[in-house]
Motif scaffolding. Sequence first.
Motif, PDB file in Angstrom:
ATOM      1  N   LEU A   1       0.858  -1.097   0.067  1.00  0.00           N
ATOM      2  CA  LEU A   1      -0.039  -0.002   0.007  1.00  0.00           C
ATOM      3  C   LEU A   1       0.808   1.367  -0.078  1.00  0.00           C
ATOM      4  N   VAL A   2       2.089   0.997   0.358  1.00  0.00           N
ATOM      5  CA  VAL A   2       2.946   2.374   0.534  1.00  0.00           C
ATOM      6  C   VAL A   2       3.896   2.283  -0.411  1.00  0.00           C
ATOM      7  N   THR A   3       3.861   3.262  -1.429  1.00  0.00           N
ATOM      8  CA  THR A   3       4.810   3.622  -2.551  1.00  0.00           C
ATOM      9  C   THR A   3       6.035   4.200  -2.030  1.00  0.00           C
ATOM     10  N   ASP A   4       7.010   3.974  -2.933  1.00  0.00           N
ATOM     11  CA  ASP A   4       8.288   4.507  -2.401  1.00  0.00           C
ATOM     12  C   ASP A   4       8.331   5.989  -2.374  1.00  0.00           C
ATOM     13  N   GLU A   5       7.415   6.835  -3.331  1.00  0.00           N
ATOM     14  CA  GLU A   5       7.446   8.046  -3.295  1.00  0.00           C
ATOM     15  C   GLU A   5       6.447   8.680  -2.074  1.00  0.00           C
ATOM     16  N   MET A   6       5.579   7.969  -1.630  1.00  0.00           N
ATOM     17  CA  MET A   6       5.013   8.078  -0.194  1.00  0.00           C
ATOM     18  C   MET A   6       6.009   8.214   0.996  1.00  0.00           C
ATOM     19  N   GLU A   7       6.955   6.901   0.968  1.00  0.00           N
ATOM     20  CA  GLU A   7       7.784   6.809   2.000  1.00  0.00           C
ATOM     21  C   GLU A   7       8.840   7.979   1.838  1.00  0.00           C
ATOM     22  N   ALA A   8       9.362   8.120   0.695  1.00  0.00           N
ATOM     23  CA  ALA A   8      10.424   9.246   0.659  1.00  0.00           C
ATOM     24  C   ALA A   8       9.859  10.587   1.201  1.00  0.00           C
ATOM     25  N   ALA A   9       8.565  10.947   0.577  1.00  0.00           N
ATOM     26  CA  ALA A   9       7.933  12.287   1.216  1.00  0.00           C
ATOM     27  C   ALA A   9       7.840  12.267   2.865  1.00  0.00           C
ATOM     28  N   VAL A  10       7.287  11.176   3.100  1.00  0.00           N
ATOM     29  CA  VAL A  10       7.141  11.079   4.972  1.00  0.00           C
ATOM     30  C   VAL A  10       8.612  11.098   5.457  1.00  0.00           C
ATOM     31  N   GLU A  11       9.678  10.636   4.882  1.00  0.00           N
ATOM     32  CA  GLU A  11      11.221  10.653   5.513  1.00  0.00           C
ATOM     33  C   GLU A  11      11.575  12.040   5.352  1.00  0.00           C
ATOM     34  N   GLU A  12      10.988  12.656   4.366  1.00  0.00           N
ATOM     35  CA  GLU A  12      11.551  13.932   4.133  1.00  0.00           C
ATOM     36  C   GLU A  12      11.153  14.903   5.128  1.00  0.00           C
ATOM     37  N   ALA A  13       9.750  14.646   5.595  1.00  0.00           N
ATOM     38  CA  ALA A  13       9.075  15.409   6.441  1.00  0.00           C
ATOM     39  C   ALA A  13       9.759  15.043   7.858  1.00  0.00           C
ATOM     40  N   LYS A  14       9.923  13.748   8.151  1.00  0.00           N
ATOM     41  CA  LYS A  14      10.310  13.338   9.349  1.00  0.00           C
ATOM     42  C   LYS A  14      11.777  14.248   9.665  1.00  0.00           C
ATOM     43  N   ALA A  15      12.490  14.275   8.791  1.00  0.00           N
ATOM     44  CA  ALA A  15      13.866  14.966   8.841  1.00  0.00           C
ATOM     45  C   ALA A  15      13.675  16.398   9.053  1.00  0.00           C
ATOM     46  N   GLY A  16      12.610  17.022   8.453  1.00  0.00           N
ATOM     47  CA  GLY A  16      12.210  18.565   8.686  1.00  0.00           C
ATOM     48  C   GLY A  16      11.849  18.596  10.114  1.00  0.00           C
ATOM     49  N   ILE A  17      11.017  17.635  10.597  1.00  0.00           N
ATOM     50  CA  ILE A  17      10.498  17.946  11.850  1.00  0.00           C
ATOM     51  C   ILE A  17      11.561  17.933  12.978  1.00  0.00           C
ATOM     52  N   ILE A  18      12.460  17.165  12.729  1.00  0.00           N
ATOM     53  CA  ILE A  18      13.592  16.702  13.737  1.00  0.00           C
ATOM     54  C   ILE A  18      14.337  17.910  13.629  1.00  0.00           C
ATOM     55  N   SER A  19      14.605  18.460  12.485  1.00  0.00           N
ATOM     56  CA  SER A  19      15.655  19.615  12.355  1.00  0.00           C
ATOM     57  C   SER A  19      14.984  21.032  12.904  1.00  0.00           C
ATOM     58  N   GLY A  20      13.706  21.062  12.920  1.00  0.00           N
ATOM     59  CA  GLY A  20      12.813  22.166  13.253  1.00  0.00           C
ATOM     60  C   GLY A  20      12.337  22.718  11.948  1.00  0.00           C
ATOM     61  N   GLU A  21      12.642  22.642  10.765  1.00  0.00           N
ATOM     62  CA  GLU A  21      12.162  23.270   9.909  1.00  0.00           C
ATOM     63  C   GLU A  21      10.589  22.985   9.668  1.00  0.00           C
ATOM     64  N   ILE A  22      10.137  22.034   9.938  1.00  0.00           N
ATOM     65  CA  ILE A  22       8.590  21.979   9.859  1.00  0.00           C
ATOM     66  C   ILE A  22       8.168  21.797  11.508  1.00  0.00           C
ATOM     67  N   GLU A  23       7.274  22.648  11.742  1.00  0.00           N
ATOM     68  CA  GLU A  23       6.664  22.896  13.186  1.00  0.00           C
ATOM     69  C   GLU A  23       5.271  22.299  13.087  1.00  0.00           C
ATOM     70  N   VAL A  24       5.168  21.056  13.860  1.00  0.00           N
ATOM     71  CA  VAL A  24       3.785  20.723  13.928  1.00  0.00           C
ATOM     72  C   VAL A  24       3.027  20.916  15.180  1.00  0.00           C
ATOM     73  N   HIS A  25       1.948  21.564  15.028  1.00  0.00           N
ATOM     74  CA  HIS A  25       1.186  22.246  16.270  1.00  0.00           C
ATOM     75  C   HIS A  25       0.891  21.150  17.181  1.00  0.00           C
ATOM     76  N   ASP A  26       0.878  21.267  18.394  1.00  0.00           N
ATOM     77  CA  ASP A  26       0.775  20.686  19.583  1.00  0.00           C
ATOM     78  C   ASP A  26      -0.635  21.032  20.121  1.00  0.00           C
ATOM     79  N   TYR A  27      -1.746  20.360  20.186  1.00  0.00           N
ATOM     80  CA  TYR A  27      -2.829  20.890  20.570  1.00  0.00           C
ATOM     81  C   TYR A  27      -2.850  21.122  22.081  1.00  0.00           C
ATOM     82  N   THR A  28      -2.106  20.576  22.965  1.00  0.00           N
ATOM     83  CA  THR A  28      -2.234  20.516  24.421  1.00  0.00           C
ATOM     84  C   THR A  28      -1.237  21.785  24.698  1.00  0.00           C
ATOM     85  N   ALA A  29      -0.567  22.673  23.900  1.00  0.00           N
ATOM     86  CA  ALA A  29       0.088  23.679  23.988  1.00  0.00           C
ATOM     87  C   ALA A  29      -0.930  24.849  24.204  1.00  0.00           C
TER      88      ALA A  29
END
Length: 333
Positions: free
Chosen positions: A296-324
């Motif tokens: 069900l998971v294409t290479d394109e899908m996994e590559a995009a998610v891994e790129e986002a994962k790296a962005g979140i870890i680096s701080g480039e992507i900020e995910v809103h925390d509802y509890t904040a």
Amino acid sequence: MSLMTKFLTAAAATALSAGAALAEPGLIIDLGGKFDKSFNESAYTGAQRWVEETGGDYMETELASEAQREQTMRRMAERGANPVVVLGFANASTLEQVAPDYPDTNFVIVDAVVDQPNVQSIVFSEHQGSYLVGMMAAMASETGTVSFVGGMDVPLIRKFACGYAQGAKAVDEDIEVIANMTGTTPAAWNDPVKGGELTRSQIGQGSDVVFAAAGGTGVGVLQAAADEDIMAIGVDSNQNYMHPDTMLTSMVKRVDNAVYDAFTAADEGTFESGVEVKGLEDQGVGYAMDEYNESLVTDEMEAAVEEAKAGIISGEIEVHDYTADDSCPALSL
């Protein structure tokens, strides 16, 4: 110091050392039971892994009702368990009262913060993992509508829903995200029939991917998704195996590691109180890939998610925390 005094001092030290060595950790399984295939089962799996690897033993109790929380916690401490590990935010106010009465007992609470000198609080960045599976849901959807079924309507579960919606809308800003909670009482964690009903209602509104963050209720969500031939996303434990080829992924939350680490730290004498946050960077949360969802998971899908994962870890992507701030810009809750 006389010879007798030296002897008594040494004997006392030996007895104390032996007592510490004999102390067994304790685990209080929360409502829904240890085989909920989700949060509690992950904790139980971590405890069992510790037993298998160390040959040690631990005390275990399962809550049967809300009214048992304080009594069970106190009884575990009085039996000599150390540390006492309690699961779920619903234990926070009780532990706040109980921990000071047992200053020589260490406590660990998973999914909440309790500010006491003998308590370690372990919390997770669920919004980060939920963002990644939200991206996957949007990329896999053919209808332009995805959905979320939560358990009890509390800030923690809204944190999952909010991250999921933000991830989906990062892929397609026009995607529709439907979110429903099962209830407002603890019974919402163990109502698979209601979970199935909510899922079928969402399918009727066009959803073709559903994410469940609902404890035992999620079993009904995943079953309904499989029956209606849409994709589902599991939570906490890797639930991909439950319905092969219909499970897009699972947002894993390593409660098993939290329990395993707590037992190990106590065994090694390295327990530390305070707050520990487990996120993407230390694999506290993530998404599951295995033989059950690889079709069900294409290479394109996994590559995009891994790129986002790296962005979140680096701080480039900020995910809103509802509890904040009790808000969710990506979803009306």
